[in-house]
Structures are given as C-alpha cells and as structure tokens.
Design a protein around this motif. Structure first.
Motif, PDB file in Angstrom:
ATOM      1  N   LEU A   1       9.098  70.187 -17.712  1.00 55.89           N
ATOM      2  CA  LEU A   1       9.368  69.613 -19.222  1.00 55.89           C
ATOM      3  C   LEU A   1      10.275  70.719 -20.432  1.00 55.89           C
ATOM      4  CD1 LEU A   1       7.232  66.823 -20.459  1.00 55.89           C
ATOM      5  CD2 LEU A   1       9.410  66.435 -18.652  1.00 55.89           C
ATOM      6  N   GLY A   2       9.941  72.730 -19.841  1.00 53.98           N
ATOM      7  CA  GLY A   2      10.337  73.389 -20.769  1.00 53.98           C
ATOM      8  C   GLY A   2       9.663  73.357 -20.969  1.00 53.98           C
ATOM      9  N   ILE A   3       8.437  73.011 -21.381  1.00 53.26           N
ATOM     10  CA  ILE A   3       6.872  73.556 -22.283  1.00 53.26           C
ATOM     11  C   ILE A   3       7.428  75.101 -21.725  1.00 53.26           C
ATOM     12  CG2 ILE A   3       4.575  73.195 -23.488  1.00 53.26           C
ATOM     13  CD1 ILE A   3       5.064  70.121 -22.483  1.00 53.26           C
ATOM     14  N   PRO A   4       6.970  75.944 -23.783  1.00 48.79           N
ATOM     15  CA  PRO A   4       6.807  77.310 -23.288  1.00 48.79           C
ATOM     16  C   PRO A   4       5.218  77.331 -23.344  1.00 48.79           C
ATOM     17  CG  PRO A   4       7.408  76.750 -25.633  1.00 48.79           C
ATOM     18  CD  PRO A   4       6.847  75.781 -24.324  1.00 48.79           C
ATOM     19  N   ALA A   5       4.798  78.518 -22.099  1.00 54.61           N
ATOM     20  CA  ALA A   5       3.883  79.392 -21.387  1.00 54.61           C
ATOM     21  C   ALA A   5       2.647  79.064 -22.289  1.00 54.61           C
ATOM     22  CB  ALA A   5       3.848  80.483 -20.444  1.00 54.61           C
ATOM     23  N   ASP A   6       2.826  79.888 -24.250  1.00 53.44           N
ATOM     24  CA  ASP A   6       2.148  79.904 -24.743  1.00 53.44           C
ATOM     25  C   ASP A   6       1.408  78.250 -25.749  1.00 53.44           C
ATOM     26  OD1 ASP A   6       3.986  79.214 -26.261  1.00 53.44           O
ATOM     27  OD2 ASP A   6       3.746  81.166 -27.693  1.00 53.44           O
ATOM     28  N   HIS A   7       1.937  77.436 -25.387  1.00 49.39           N
ATOM     29  CA  HIS A   7       1.852  76.088 -25.646  1.00 49.39           C
ATOM     30  C   HIS A   7       1.043  75.404 -24.718  1.00 49.39           C
ATOM     31  CE1 HIS A   7       4.612  76.714 -28.834  1.00 49.39           C
ATOM     32  NE2 HIS A   7       4.151  75.651 -29.299  1.00 49.39           N
ATOM     33  N   VAL A   8      -0.128  75.391 -25.027  1.00 52.59           N
ATOM     34  CA  VAL A   8      -1.849  74.082 -24.297  1.00 52.59           C
ATOM     35  C   VAL A   8      -1.008  73.071 -24.555  1.00 52.59           C
ATOM     36  CG1 VAL A   8      -4.060  73.474 -24.008  1.00 52.59           C
ATOM     37  CG2 VAL A   8      -3.302  75.844 -25.043  1.00 52.59           C
ATOM     38  N   LEU A   9      -0.596  71.993 -23.098  1.00 48.01           N
ATOM     39  CA  LEU A   9      -0.891  70.576 -23.332  1.00 48.01           C
ATOM     40  C   LEU A   9      -1.967  69.597 -22.911  1.00 48.01           C
ATOM     41  CD1 LEU A   9       1.106  69.269 -19.972  1.00 48.01           C
ATOM     42  CD2 LEU A   9       0.217  67.822 -21.667  1.00 48.01           C
ATOM     43  N   ILE A  10      -1.881  69.280 -24.212  1.00 50.36           N
ATOM     44  CA  ILE A  10      -3.384  69.164 -24.185  1.00 50.36           C
ATOM     45  C   ILE A  10      -3.776  67.620 -23.943  1.00 50.36           C
ATOM     46  CG2 ILE A  10      -5.002  68.466 -26.261  1.00 50.36           C
ATOM     47  CD1 ILE A  10      -3.417  70.636 -28.402  1.00 50.36           C
ATOM     48  N   THR A  11      -3.223  66.517 -24.157  1.00 52.33           N
ATOM     49  CA  THR A  11      -2.659  65.413 -23.294  1.00 52.33           C
ATOM     50  C   THR A  11      -1.333  64.687 -23.263  1.00 52.33           C
ATOM     51  OG1 THR A  11      -4.470  63.377 -23.689  1.00 52.33           O
ATOM     52  CG2 THR A  11      -3.017  64.265 -24.953  1.00 52.33           C
ATOM     53  N   LEU A  12      -1.728  64.012 -22.332  1.00 49.13           N
ATOM     54  CA  LEU A  12      -0.800  63.110 -21.488  1.00 49.13           C
ATOM     55  C   LEU A  12      -1.347  61.544 -22.314  1.00 49.13           C
ATOM     56  CD1 LEU A  12       0.515  63.017 -18.219  1.00 49.13           C
ATOM     57  CD2 LEU A  12       1.085  64.566 -20.336  1.00 49.13           C
ATOM     58  N   VAL A  13      -0.538  61.424 -23.733  1.00 51.48           N
ATOM     59  CA  VAL A  13      -1.324  59.390 -24.162  1.00 51.48           C
ATOM     60  C   VAL A  13      -0.129  58.414 -23.290  1.00 51.48           C
ATOM     61  CG1 VAL A  13      -1.123  57.837 -25.855  1.00 51.48           C
ATOM     62  CG2 VAL A  13      -1.217  60.537 -26.608  1.00 51.48           C
ATOM     63  N   ILE A  14      -0.204  57.628 -22.347  1.00 52.22           N
ATOM     64  CA  ILE A  14      -0.042  57.051 -21.939  1.00 52.22           C
ATOM     65  C   ILE A  14      -0.266  55.252 -22.155  1.00 52.22           C
ATOM     66  CG2 ILE A  14       0.194  55.683 -19.387  1.00 52.22           C
ATOM     67  CD1 ILE A  14      -0.233  58.482 -19.415  1.00 52.22           C
ATOM     68  N   CYS A  15       1.156  55.207 -22.610  1.00 51.53           N
ATOM     69  CA  CYS A  15       1.797  54.495 -23.497  1.00 51.53           C
ATOM     70  C   CYS A  15       2.413  52.859 -22.781  1.00 51.53           C
ATOM     71  CB  CYS A  15       2.109  54.472 -24.639  1.00 51.53           C
ATOM     72  SG  CYS A  15       1.410  55.906 -26.093  1.00 51.53           S
ATOM     73  N   GLY A  16       2.097  51.941 -23.838  1.00 51.40           N
ATOM     74  CA  GLY A  16       3.388  50.613 -22.799  1.00 51.40           C
ATOM     75  C   GLY A  16       2.155  49.523 -23.325  1.00 51.40           C
ATOM     76  N   TYR A  17       2.784  48.441 -23.271  1.00 54.14           N
ATOM     77  CA  TYR A  17       1.909  46.416 -23.568  1.00 54.14           C
ATOM     78  C   TYR A  17       1.037  46.044 -22.105  1.00 54.14           C
ATOM     79  CZ  TYR A  17       5.629  46.543 -27.347  1.00 54.14           C
ATOM     80  OH  TYR A  17       6.080  46.969 -28.142  1.00 54.14           O
ATOM     81  N   PRO A  18       0.406  46.021 -22.873  1.00 54.87           N
ATOM     82  CA  PRO A  18      -1.039  45.744 -21.323  1.00 54.87           C
ATOM     83  C   PRO A  18      -0.213  44.336 -20.845  1.00 54.87           C
ATOM     84  CG  PRO A  18      -1.547  45.494 -23.710  1.00 54.87           C
ATOM     85  CD  PRO A  18      -0.563  45.883 -23.964  1.00 54.87           C
ATOM     86  N   GLY A  19      -0.674  44.786 -19.549  1.00 61.01           N
ATOM     87  CA  GLY A  19      -0.508  44.142 -18.330  1.00 61.01           C
ATOM     88  C   GLY A  19      -0.918  43.165 -17.564  1.00 61.01           C
ATOM     89  N   THR A  20      -1.177  42.984 -16.487  1.00 58.96           N
ATOM     90  CA  THR A  20      -1.798  42.151 -15.582  1.00 58.96           C
ATOM     91  C   THR A  20      -1.950  42.355 -13.990  1.00 58.96           C
ATOM     92  OG1 THR A  20      -0.228  40.322 -15.134  1.00 58.96           O
ATOM     93  CG2 THR A  20      -1.968  39.689 -16.589  1.00 58.96           C
ATOM     94  N   ASP A  21      -1.370  43.709 -13.132  1.00 53.41           N
ATOM     95  CA  ASP A  21      -1.292  44.078 -12.601  1.00 53.41           C
ATOM     96  C   ASP A  21      -2.460  44.596 -12.163  1.00 53.41           C
ATOM     97  OD1 ASP A  21      -0.870  45.197 -10.045  1.00 53.41           O
ATOM     98  OD2 ASP A  21       1.133  45.599  -9.563  1.00 53.41           O
ATOM     99  N   VAL A  22      -3.435  45.007 -11.358  1.00 48.41           N
ATOM    100  CA  VAL A  22      -4.612  46.026 -11.076  1.00 48.41           C
ATOM    101  C   VAL A  22      -4.505  46.805 -10.267  1.00 48.41           C
ATOM    102  CG1 VAL A  22      -6.100  44.492 -13.176  1.00 48.41           C
ATOM    103  CG2 VAL A  22      -6.116  44.115 -11.205  1.00 48.41           C
TER     104      VAL A  22
END
Ligand SMILES: Cc1cc2nc3c(=O)[nH]c(=O)nc-3n(C[C@H](O)[C@H](O)[C@H](O)COP(=O)(O)O)c2cc1C
Length: 188
Positions: free
Chosen positions: A133-154
């Motif tokens: 994604l072209g994120i500069p090396a001096d940045h920390v990728l702290i978290t991914l926030v996984i977003c969406g509407y709740p589903g039923t497929d488990v």
C-alpha cells in the motif's frame, strides 16, 4: 444509542456480511477519529481506507489463517502513525500509539452505533501491507480495523472464535488492573 449502550454492545465479532459499507457511513467513521483528542492536537493517525479490490487484496493476502475470517469483510481501515508525529515526553511517554488508539476507540463506538462490526486486529504481515500500500518505512502499521455488517457465515471460524461470537470473552477481576489509592491495593 447512548454511550453506555455502545460500550456494552461493541464486540470484536468475526462473522461478516459481504455487502459494502456506504460512503456516508465511512465518512462518519472518519469523523469519529478526526474529533478524537490527541496530545497537543497533533492528530498523529494516518489511515488508509481499503475498500477496492486492489487494496483489499493486498491486505487480505497478509492475513494468517487464524485471521482468515477477515477476508469476508468489505472494508478494512489500515491505521498507521509514527513516533515523530506526536508528543515525546519524559519517562518514555511517546504518545503516538496512545493518541491513535484513542481515535480508534472512538471510531469503534461510532461503528457500533451505526450497526457495524469494527474489529481491530494485530495479526497480519505488517511489512507486506506496507509494501503493498506504499506506507513509508518510518510509520508503524498499528492495527487493521476489520469493518462491515454482521453476518451469519461462520465457516471460517475456529471453535474458540465461534464461542466468542456468542459470549464476550471474560475480563480479568477488576482488582487485577484497578487500584484504590495506591499501586497494588485492589479496587473492589
Ligand atoms: C490490539 C488488538 C489486537 C487484536 N488482534 C486480534 C487478532 O489478531 N485476531 C482476532 O481475531 N482478534 C483480535 N483482537 C480482538 C480481541 O481478541 C478481542 O477484542 C477480545 O477478545 C475481547 O473481545 P471483545 O472485543 O468482543 O469484548 C484484537 C484486539 C485488539 C485491541
């Protein structure tokens, strides 16, 4: 929804519907982060909104099997910051992670209020995502926030993850983390 309801309802759920999150809803999530407090109002967070197949593909490819459930989500917020972009004070008080975490916390509650699941994760190949994604090396990728509407497929969930869908994982006894007036004196 009141704040106490949002705090109670917020869950790190893992079963997602694949339907997209509308742009207006994404704007609300961004606003919740923008209005969050930060040291000296430095606003050290940098967030890539991944919702097109290119950026989502790069992020999904970085997930280990245990976080495979996140590949169903239609929106992933890639949250970064760097040391230099927030206060650096005495006694190792480097605030960039703290301020960014606060902003994510506020966003999670706003997401909950709008009926979304917003699930932060730390399990991913950070270097691969940074390159993709072209994120500069001096940045920390702290978290991914996984977003969406709740589903039923488990189908992608382990037994433990399935259990966590129905029951919130237990918290430590309050006195383990909270002290009454002096370090180590348990709050009761
Ligand atoms: C910093 C952080 C990292 C996390 N990493 C993961 C992860 O890699 N995979 C996952 O399934 N959940 C992850 N979670 C979610 C936690 O497992 C979850 O918040 C915790 O079990 C409590 O459940 P609750 O949020 O539903 O109350 C993470 C949460 C945080 C705050």
């Amino acid at each position: 929804m009141n704040v106490d309801e949002a705090i109670d309802k917020r869950r790190a759920l893992r079963a997602f519907d694949t339907r997209p999150v509308p742009d207006g809803v994404i704007t609300e999530l961004i606003e919740a982060m923008r209005l969050s407090p930060s040291c000296n109002n430095n606003q050290p967070w940098r967030v890539i909104v991944a919702r097109d197949q290119g950026s989502l593909g790069a992020v999904r490819a970085s997930l280990p099997r245990g976080n495979g459930w996140a590949t169903r989500a239609p929106l992933i917020l890639v949250v970064c910051s760097r040391l230099e972009d927030d206060c650096k004070l005495s006694d190792r008080r480097d605030y960039f992670l703290f301020s960014t975490g606060l902003a994510v916390g506020e966003m999670l509650l706003r997401a909950t209020e709008m009926g979304l699941t917003a699930h932060p994760i730390a399990g991913y190949d950070a270097l691969a995502i940074k390159e993709g994604l072209g994120i500069p090396a001096d940045h920390v990728l702290i978290t991914l926030v996984i977003c969406g509407y709740p589903g039923t497929d488990v189908s992608m969930l382990s037994d433990k993850q399935l259990m966590a869908e129905v029951e919130r994982p237990a918290r430590l006894p309050v006195g383990d983390n909270f002290f009454d007036g002096r370090w180590g004196r348990p709050w009761s």
